[in-house]
Scaffold this motif. Structure first.
Motif, short mmCIF file in Angstrom:
data_model
loop_
_atom_site.label_atom_id
_atom_site.label_comp_id
_atom_site.label_asym_id
_atom_site.label_seq_id
_atom_site.Cartn_x
_atom_site.Cartn_y
_atom_site.Cartn_z
N GLN A 69 -13.37 -5.96 -3.83
CA GLN A 69 -13.85 -4.74 -4.46
C GLN A 69 -14.55 -3.78 -3.49
OE1 GLN A 69 -13.41 -3.46 -7.76
NE2 GLN A 69 -11.77 -4.95 -7.47
N LEU A 70 -14.74 -4.19 -2.25
CA LEU A 70 -15.29 -3.28 -1.24
C LEU A 70 -14.20 -2.71 -0.34
CD1 LEU A 70 -18.53 -5.19 -0.13
CD2 LEU A 70 -18.28 -3.42 -1.88
N LEU A 71 -12.94 -3.09 -0.58
CA LEU A 71 -11.84 -2.66 0.29
C LEU A 71 -11.62 -1.15 0.16
CD1 LEU A 71 -9.87 -4.13 2.23
CD2 LEU A 71 -8.17 -3.98 0.39
N ARG A 72 -11.65 -0.46 1.31
CA ARG A 72 -11.46 0.99 1.35
C ARG A 72 -10.11 1.40 1.91
NH1 ARG A 72 -16.41 0.73 4.03
NH2 ARG A 72 -15.39 1.62 5.87
N GLU A 73 -9.54 0.57 2.79
CA GLU A 73 -8.26 0.90 3.42
C GLU A 73 -7.35 -0.32 3.38
OE1 GLU A 73 -8.55 2.55 7.31
OE2 GLU A 73 -10.24 3.87 6.80
N LEU A 74 -6.11 -0.11 2.92
CA LEU A 74 -5.12 -1.17 2.88
C LEU A 74 -3.81 -0.64 3.45
CD1 LEU A 74 -4.10 -3.98 2.01
CD2 LEU A 74 -3.61 -3.00 -0.24
N ASP A 75 -3.28 -1.31 4.45
CA ASP A 75 -2.01 -0.92 5.08
C ASP A 75 -1.00 -2.04 4.86
OD1 ASP A 75 0.11 -0.12 6.67
OD2 ASP A 75 -1.16 0.56 8.31
N ILE A 76 0.02 -1.76 4.03
CA ILE A 76 1.10 -2.73 3.80
C ILE A 76 2.44 -2.14 4.23
CG2 ILE A 76 -0.10 -3.98 1.97
CD1 ILE A 76 1.62 -2.37 -0.05
N SER A 77 2.41 -1.18 5.12
CA SER A 77 3.63 -0.51 5.57
C SER A 77 4.54 -1.47 6.34
CB SER A 77 3.29 0.69 6.45
OG SER A 77 2.61 0.28 7.62
N HIS A 78 5.82 -1.12 6.41
CA HIS A 78 6.80 -1.89 7.17
C HIS A 78 6.84 -3.35 6.72
CE1 HIS A 78 7.73 1.32 10.11
NE2 HIS A 78 6.48 1.65 9.94
N ASN A 79 6.97 -3.55 5.41
CA ASN A 79 7.16 -4.86 4.84
C ASN A 79 8.39 -4.82 3.94
OD1 ASN A 79 4.99 -7.08 5.46
ND2 ASN A 79 3.82 -5.17 5.34
N ARG A 80 8.41 -5.63 2.88
CA ARG A 80 9.59 -5.74 2.02
C ARG A 80 9.25 -5.53 0.55
NH1 ARG A 80 12.54 -11.04 4.86
NH2 ARG A 80 12.88 -10.05 6.90
N PHE A 81 8.21 -4.79 0.28
CA PHE A 81 7.80 -4.57 -1.10
C PHE A 81 8.81 -3.69 -1.84
CE2 PHE A 81 3.81 -5.44 1.11
CZ PHE A 81 3.25 -6.40 0.28
N GLU A 82 9.16 -4.08 -3.07
CA GLU A 82 10.00 -3.26 -3.93
C GLU A 82 9.17 -2.52 -4.97
OE1 GLU A 82 13.26 -5.45 -5.54
OE2 GLU A 82 14.07 -5.96 -3.56
N LEU A 83 7.95 -2.99 -5.17
CA LEU A 83 6.98 -2.34 -6.05
C LEU A 83 5.61 -2.44 -5.39
CD1 LEU A 83 7.97 -3.87 -9.52
CD2 LEU A 83 8.38 -1.50 -8.81
N LEU A 84 4.73 -1.52 -5.72
CA LEU A 84 3.34 -1.69 -5.30
C LEU A 84 2.77 -2.86 -6.09
CD1 LEU A 84 2.06 2.00 -5.15
CD2 LEU A 84 2.51 0.46 -3.22
N PRO A 85 2.17 -3.83 -5.43
CA PRO A 85 1.63 -5.00 -6.13
C PRO A 85 0.58 -4.61 -7.17
CG PRO A 85 1.74 -5.40 -3.77
CD PRO A 85 2.03 -3.95 -3.97
N ARG A 86 0.60 -5.29 -8.30
CA ARG A 86 -0.31 -4.95 -9.40
C ARG A 86 -1.77 -5.08 -8.99
NH1 ARG A 86 1.66 -1.93 -13.03
NH2 ARG A 86 -0.20 -2.46 -14.24
N CYS A 87 -2.07 -6.00 -8.10
CA CYS A 87 -3.47 -6.22 -7.72
C CYS A 87 -4.08 -4.98 -7.10
CB CYS A 87 -3.58 -7.40 -6.76
SG CYS A 87 -2.61 -7.21 -5.23
N ILE A 88 -3.26 -4.14 -6.49
CA ILE A 88 -3.79 -2.95 -5.82
C ILE A 88 -4.48 -2.01 -6.80
CG2 ILE A 88 -3.09 -0.83 -4.61
CD1 ILE A 88 -1.01 -2.45 -3.12
N TYR A 89 -3.97 -1.93 -8.02
CA TYR A 89 -4.51 -0.99 -8.99
C TYR A 89 -5.93 -1.35 -9.44
CZ TYR A 89 0.46 0.15 -9.25
OH TYR A 89 1.75 0.50 -8.95
N GLU A 90 -6.38 -2.55 -9.11
CA GLU A 90 -7.72 -2.99 -9.49
C GLU A 90 -8.72 -2.84 -8.35
OE1 GLU A 90 -7.92 -6.67 -11.60
OE2 GLU A 90 -5.88 -6.48 -12.37
#
Length: 238
Positions: free
Chosen positions: A129-150
């Motif tokens: 809950q303190l995370l301010r920046e998340l970089d998941i670029s250049h991977n294999r995601f087909e959707l943004l993971p649900r956990c991100i929305y929280e």
């Protein structure tokens, strides 16, 4: 555990200790004490020795940079630093999953998982809950993971160069992220930009180039984030 790196031609000593060539890969305790950083980038390592992590814990290291190595998972004993880390860089490895104990890293403000083999993230990541920046670029995601929305503190989400097909801009998706100011989704497979995205006026930087959607047109994208959001709002059904 095997460690491979430039100049590491001599075998490991019996008894579990590191030979001098391996030891030279890792910063000494004085460097860690002065910088609070454990930086082992571009070293071709497949893991971290427990003794290195123990020293890092003793020296109160709060930044770990493991960019450009051969990791297939988070180092086994990295959890020893879980209560200290504010920044963790795991970019340019071969990581295919993130363990559920990622929630233990409760002080993380910056997490870089770019250039790996990820296609999902565990729901437990929502505990950061303190995370301010998340970089998941250049991977294999087909959707943004649900956990991100929280992730209520998240301000910057970088997810370009994946296989993302859809964007959830509802109140259960991106609309729930009231502190999100930067959203990078270039070079995915997004076929339609939802008009509701236009209501997220907290976003100051929105990048959507290199997708398959036809609207907004390139002329609108070229006008910048404010123009794109304004255009999307005009397409929200009355």
């Amino acid at each position: 555990m095997t460690f491979v790196g430039d100049g590491l031609n001599s075998p490991r000593k019996q008894g579990g200790g590191m030979d001098c060539s391996e030891d030279s890969l890792f910063p000494d305790k004085y460097h860690m004490r002065n910088t609070r950083v454990l930086n082992v980038s571009m070293a071709n390592i497949t893991g971290l020795p427990m003794e290195v992590l123990e020293t890092a814990r003793q020296e109160l290291v709060n930044v770990v940079n493991l960019d450009g190595n051969l990791l297939i998972e988070l180092p086994q004993d990295l959890h020893m630093l879980s209560e200290l880390l504010t920044e963790l860089v795991l970019s340019r490895n071969q990581i295919s999953y993130v363990p559920t104990n990622i929630s233990q890293y409760s002080k993380l403000a910056v997490l870089n998982l770019s250039c790996n083999l990820l296609c999902e993230l565990p729901m437990e990541l929502a505990g950061l809950q303190l995370l301010r920046e998340l970089d998941i670029s250049h991977n294999r995601f087909e959707l943004l993971p649900r956990c991100i929305y929280e992730l209520q503190s998240l301000g910057k989400l970088v997810a370009n160069d994946n296989r993302i097909k859809d964007i959830d801009a509802s109140d259960q998706g991106l609309g729930a992220m009231i502190n999100l100011h930067t959203l990078i989704l270039n070079n995915n497979d997004i076929q339609m930009v939802p008009p509701l995205l236009g209501n997220l006026t907290n976003i100051k930087q929105l990048e959507l180039w290199g997708n398959t959607f036809r609207l907004p047109r390139h002329q609108v994208l070229a006008m910048g984030t404010l123009a794109v959001l304004a255009y999307l709002r005009t397409r929200i059904p009355a």
